[in-house]
Write a protein that holds these residues in place. Structure first.
Motif, PDB file in Angstrom:
ATOM      1  N   UNK A 112      37.404  29.963  38.125  1.00 37.75           N
ATOM      2  CA  UNK A 112      38.117  30.774  39.119  1.00 37.75           C
ATOM      3  C   UNK A 112      37.450  32.134  39.260  1.00 37.75           C
ATOM      4  N   UNK A 113      37.123  32.743  38.119  1.00 39.29           N
ATOM      5  CA  UNK A 113      36.417  34.028  38.157  1.00 39.29           C
ATOM      6  C   UNK A 113      35.105  33.881  38.907  1.00 39.29           C
ATOM      7  N   UNK A 114      34.399  32.787  38.651  1.00 40.17           N
ATOM      8  CA  UNK A 114      33.133  32.539  39.340  1.00 40.17           C
ATOM      9  C   UNK A 114      33.293  32.452  40.842  1.00 40.17           C
ATOM     10  N   UNK A 115      34.426  31.879  41.288  1.00 37.05           N
ATOM     11  CA  UNK A 115      34.649  31.747  42.741  1.00 37.05           C
ATOM     12  C   UNK A 115      34.802  33.096  43.414  1.00 37.05           C
ATOM     13  N   UNK A 116      35.095  34.146  42.634  1.00 36.72           N
ATOM     14  CA  UNK A 116      35.219  35.495  43.195  1.00 36.72           C
ATOM     15  C   UNK A 116      33.914  36.287  43.115  1.00 36.72           C
ATOM     16  N   UNK A 117      32.887  35.696  42.473  1.00 36.27           N
ATOM     17  CA  UNK A 117      31.609  36.386  42.366  1.00 36.27           C
ATOM     18  C   UNK A 117      31.294  36.917  40.979  1.00 36.27           C
ATOM     19  N   UNK A 118      31.967  36.383  39.942  1.00 35.17           N
ATOM     20  CA  UNK A 118      31.755  36.842  38.564  1.00 35.17           C
ATOM     21  C   UNK A 118      31.895  38.371  38.493  1.00 35.17           C
ATOM     22  N   UNK A 119      31.015  39.015  37.716  1.00 33.55           N
ATOM     23  CA  UNK A 119      31.151  40.467  37.516  1.00 33.55           C
ATOM     24  C   UNK A 119      30.891  41.262  38.790  1.00 33.55           C
ATOM     25  N   UNK A 120      30.254  40.647  39.778  1.00 34.93           N
ATOM     26  CA  UNK A 120      29.969  41.340  41.038  1.00 34.93           C
ATOM     27  C   UNK A 120      31.124  41.245  42.032  1.00 34.93           C
ATOM     28  N   UNK A 121      32.145  40.462  41.696  1.00 32.53           N
ATOM     29  CA  UNK A 121      33.258  40.265  42.606  1.00 32.53           C
ATOM     30  C   UNK A 121      34.382  41.266  42.401  1.00 32.53           C
ATOM     31  N   UNK A 135      35.564  42.186  38.626  1.00 29.86           N
ATOM     32  CA  UNK A 135      34.703  42.865  37.666  1.00 29.86           C
ATOM     33  C   UNK A 135      34.532  42.054  36.396  1.00 29.86           C
ATOM     34  N   UNK A 136      34.231  42.734  35.294  1.00 25.50           N
ATOM     35  CA  UNK A 136      33.980  42.067  34.007  1.00 25.50           C
ATOM     36  C   UNK A 136      35.291  41.706  33.299  1.00 25.50           C
ATOM     37  N   UNK A 137      35.254  40.700  32.414  1.00 24.23           N
ATOM     38  CA  UNK A 137      36.423  40.436  31.556  1.00 24.23           C
ATOM     39  C   UNK A 137      36.690  41.617  30.633  1.00 24.23           C
ATOM     40  N   UNK A 138      37.962  41.867  30.365  1.00 24.06           N
ATOM     41  CA  UNK A 138      38.353  42.888  29.392  1.00 24.06           C
ATOM     42  C   UNK A 138      39.175  42.276  28.259  1.00 24.06           C
ATOM     43  N   UNK A 139      39.224  40.952  28.222  1.00 25.61           N
ATOM     44  CA  UNK A 139      39.844  40.237  27.106  1.00 25.61           C
ATOM     45  C   UNK A 139      39.236  38.853  27.046  1.00 25.61           C
ATOM     46  N   UNK A 140      39.414  38.168  25.931  1.00 29.57           N
ATOM     47  CA  UNK A 140      39.153  36.740  25.883  1.00 29.57           C
ATOM     48  C   UNK A 140      40.337  36.024  26.519  1.00 29.57           C
ATOM     49  N   UNK A 141      40.235  34.707  26.651  1.00 33.68           N
ATOM     50  CA  UNK A 141      41.394  33.948  27.101  1.00 33.68           C
ATOM     51  C   UNK A 141      42.515  34.101  26.083  1.00 33.68           C
ATOM     52  N   UNK A 142      43.746  34.186  26.582  1.00 33.41           N
ATOM     53  CA  UNK A 142      44.902  34.351  25.716  1.00 33.41           C
ATOM     54  C   UNK A 142      45.871  33.196  25.933  1.00 33.41           C
ATOM     55  N   UNK A 143      46.373  32.592  24.858  1.00 28.49           N
ATOM     56  CA  UNK A 143      47.418  31.578  25.029  1.00 28.49           C
ATOM     57  C   UNK A 143      48.703  32.229  25.504  1.00 28.49           C
ATOM     58  N   UNK A 144      49.393  31.557  26.412  1.00 30.48           N
ATOM     59  CA  UNK A 144      50.602  32.121  26.999  1.00 30.48           C
ATOM     60  C   UNK A 144      51.716  31.087  26.951  1.00 30.48           C
ATOM     61  N   UNK A 145      52.866  31.436  27.473  1.00 34.37           N
ATOM     62  CA  UNK A 145      54.021  30.550  27.411  1.00 34.37           C
ATOM     63  C   UNK A 145      53.769  29.259  28.170  1.00 34.37           C
ATOM     64  N   UNK A 146      54.427  28.219  27.710  1.00 31.95           N
ATOM     65  CA  UNK A 146      54.366  26.888  28.331  1.00 31.95           C
ATOM     66  C   UNK A 146      52.957  26.314  28.380  1.00 31.95           C
ATOM     67  N   UNK A 147      52.120  26.681  27.409  1.00 31.17           N
ATOM     68  CA  UNK A 147      50.781  26.116  27.315  1.00 31.17           C
ATOM     69  C   UNK A 147      49.781  26.682  28.295  1.00 31.17           C
ATOM     70  N   UNK A 193      40.754  41.121  33.390  1.00 35.68           N
ATOM     71  CA  UNK A 193      39.500  41.646  33.933  1.00 35.68           C
ATOM     72  C   UNK A 193      39.705  43.115  34.291  1.00 35.68           C
ATOM     73  N   UNK A 194      38.618  43.766  34.663  1.00 29.60           N
ATOM     74  CA  UNK A 194      38.697  45.192  34.982  1.00 29.60           C
ATOM     75  C   UNK A 194      39.687  45.477  36.103  1.00 29.60           C
ATOM     76  N   UNK A 195      39.804  44.564  37.056  1.00 26.93           N
ATOM     77  CA  UNK A 195      40.628  44.825  38.231  1.00 26.93           C
ATOM     78  C   UNK A 195      41.744  43.810  38.424  1.00 26.93           C
ATOM     79  N   UNK A 196      42.143  43.145  37.369  1.00 22.76           N
ATOM     80  CA  UNK A 196      43.209  42.169  37.499  1.00 22.76           C
ATOM     81  C   UNK A 196      43.130  41.126  36.411  1.00 22.76           C
ATOM     82  N   UNK A 197      43.742  39.976  36.655  1.00 24.05           N
ATOM     83  CA  UNK A 197      43.767  38.890  35.670  1.00 24.05           C
ATOM     84  C   UNK A 197      43.692  37.563  36.398  1.00 24.05           C
TER      85      UNK A 197
END
Length: 511
Positions: A303-312, A315-327, A333-337
């Motif tokens: 999904x990140x790649x579909x936006x242009x990776x770090x150039x989209x 921007x760059x990731x600011x965390x690793x993937x995180x487990x969340x509720x319901x699996x 990322x710098x400008x969102x998630x």
């Protein structure tokens, strides 16, 4: 580990059998004799963690017991070779990473620290040293002594260090921190007594070489220096990275090949804003001075790649993937998630709409996970995003507001933002009289209560209703939308009706 592998009575037989494991000149072509250079070039899959000295023990493949043992010392921005000799790993070679269990006769693969040593007398090591005596044991029985030194009679599976010392194996030995702190938590049954020791014979999982080499290692190594061991294809890669850089350190921290797979590219420099990246079998690691160093993988990476990776836009990731509720999974990322919730797919969350979602508790609130990306190009420059439990709409003049439940259904019947009400200008207002709920729009409001149903309120009729105190007044909630009757527009309420005569502009109240 020598346990049940070599004893005084079978030593000669073991040495004879070991000779068949030594590779011929032709077979040795795949062996790596310059591991210090490879480490300096960042072509080693397992990290040195910046250790001053790194020892390599490498076999041609996992089935081989014979190894080349090389000592490397930190020199400037790399490592230089100090010595090289031969030795043996487990009698059945090496296991894959994290697969060295008891009685497999295999040595573990990976990078492990030295912090302790043992033997007949301290040769002058900086490692914590155990001088052996007749009661010296290494814990092999499952329990509190497992995979550590203790003194006592011991059990059947505990190694008698004194006996093996007098047979020449533990004359001197350094403890390899496999399945023990500080490298990893101890797991009962995941193998014990993995040493770098004398004897120069195959074992049940140790690295064994000549006594002089073991003594030299003890004299020169400091706590935290390391051994990297395994088959050459499991240890080395043709792809280069900075051996002490952020990407190499991150690769180690997430589990190296066991988690990210092998490198499939060199470290790439010159990315946006001074960034760098490296590709691995199961994803990539990206670093920038502003965002840090994080791993990107799977559906969220796509999904990140579909936006242009770090150039989209993200921007760059600011965390690793995180487990969340319901699996579900999420990554910042710098400008969102980006969130992936299985059945909801992977979708972006950013900006003002994300902030409104946050006010509602993010994915743990009643909206749940996003089911679309932001939908742009709406009327008046609006943006919308759908969630499991509703939607959020934004325009520069109205802000971002949530639309959900019965009020949303009513708004939809009027044409959403293109209908008579326009965009919402508030979130739902709860806790009103009679368990009512209301929401304001550009051109009116919608009210809902269990007793009155869900209806719009707008224009001149709404003004007169407001003069009566809205839902708190004598009229209560609307029970109908506006409707034509006898040349007027009428709306009924719990306590009466209001009629608006458009031609004359008169508004009348009917009790």
């Amino acid at each position: 580990m020598i346990r049940r592998m070599v004893s005084a009575g079978v030593l000669a037989m073991t040495l004879a059998l070991a000779s068949v494991s030594i590779p011929t000149a032709a077979e040795a072509g795949a062996q790596v004799y310059n591991p210090c250079q490879r480490l300096s070039a960042g072509q080693v899959k397992y990290p040195s963690y910046g250790a001053n000295r790194v020892t390599f023990a490498t076999a041609m493949d996992r089935s081989q017991s014979a190894v080349i043992v090389t000592g490397c010392v930190r020199s400037g921005s790399g490592y230089a070779q100090e010595w090289q000799t031969t030795g043996f790993a487990g009698s059945k070679g090496f296991s894959a990473q994290n697969m060295a269990w008891e009685d497999t006769w295999k040595s573990p693969t990976g990078s492990f620290s030295f912090t302790e040593a043992l033997g007949r007398s301290n040769p002058g090591t900086a490692l914590r040293y155990y001088t052996l005596n007749p009661y010296s044991r290494w814990g092999g029985e499952h329990g509190p002594n497992y995979n550590q030194y203790f003194e006592g009679i011991g059990g059947e599976s505990d190694e008698n260090l004194w006996t093996y010392m007098n047979q020449g194996f533990y004359e001197q030995a350094a403890v390899i921190n496999w399945n023990r702190y500080p490298d990893m938590p101890t797991v009962q049954g995941a193998s014990f007594a993995i040493f770098f020791h004398a004897g120069n014979v195959p074992s049940a999982g140790c690295i064994s070489t000549n006594l002089g080499t073991v003594v030299q290692l003890l004299k020169t190594n400091r706590p935290g220096d390391r051994i990297i061991m395994g088959a050459v294809d499991d240890i080395f890669t043709p792809f280069s990275s900075s051996p002490f850089g952020a990407i190499t350190n991150k690769y180690a921290a997430i589990g190296g090949p066991a988690y990210a797979g092998d490198p499939v590219s060199n470290e790439m420099y010159g990315l946006k804003n001074g960034g760098a990246g490296q590709a691995f079998q199961f994803g990539s690691i990206y670093h920038s001075p502003m965002s840090g160093t994080f791993f990107s993988t799977g559906i969220i990476r796509g999904k990140w790649g579909s936006t242009g990776y770090e150039n989209g836009i993200l921007g760059y990731p600011t965390s690793d993937e995180m487990p969340m509720s319901r699996g579900a999974r999420g990554q910042a990322y710098q400008n969102g998630s980006v969130y992936w919730g299985g059945s909801t797919g992977a979708h972006l969350s950013m900006g003002t709409i994300r902030a409104a979602w946050g006010r509602m508790g993010y994915e743990k609130g009643f909206l749940g996970y996003p089911t679309t990306d932001e939908i742009r190009g709406m009327a008046k420059g609006g943006i919308g995003q759908a969630y499991e439990g509703g939607s959020i709409y934004f325009t520069p003049t109205t802000g971002a507001h949530v639309s959900t439940g019965l009020i949303r259904v009513k708004w939809a019947s009027l044409g959403y933002e293109t209908g008579v009400l326009g965009y919402p200008v508030s979130d739902e207002i709860r806790g009103m009289v009679g368990a009512g709920v209301g929401q304001a729009y550009e051109n009116g409001s919608i009210y809902s209560s269990p007793a009155s149903g869900t209806h719009i309120s707008m224009g001149a009729i709404r003004s007169l209703w407001g003069q009566q105190g809205f839902e708190k007044g004598a009229l209560g909630y609307p029970t109908t939308d506006e409707y034509p009757a006898n040349g007027a527009v009428v709306q009924d309420f719990q306590g009466g009706s209001i009629a608006w005569f458009g031609a004359s502009g008169k508004v009348t109240l009917k009790g």
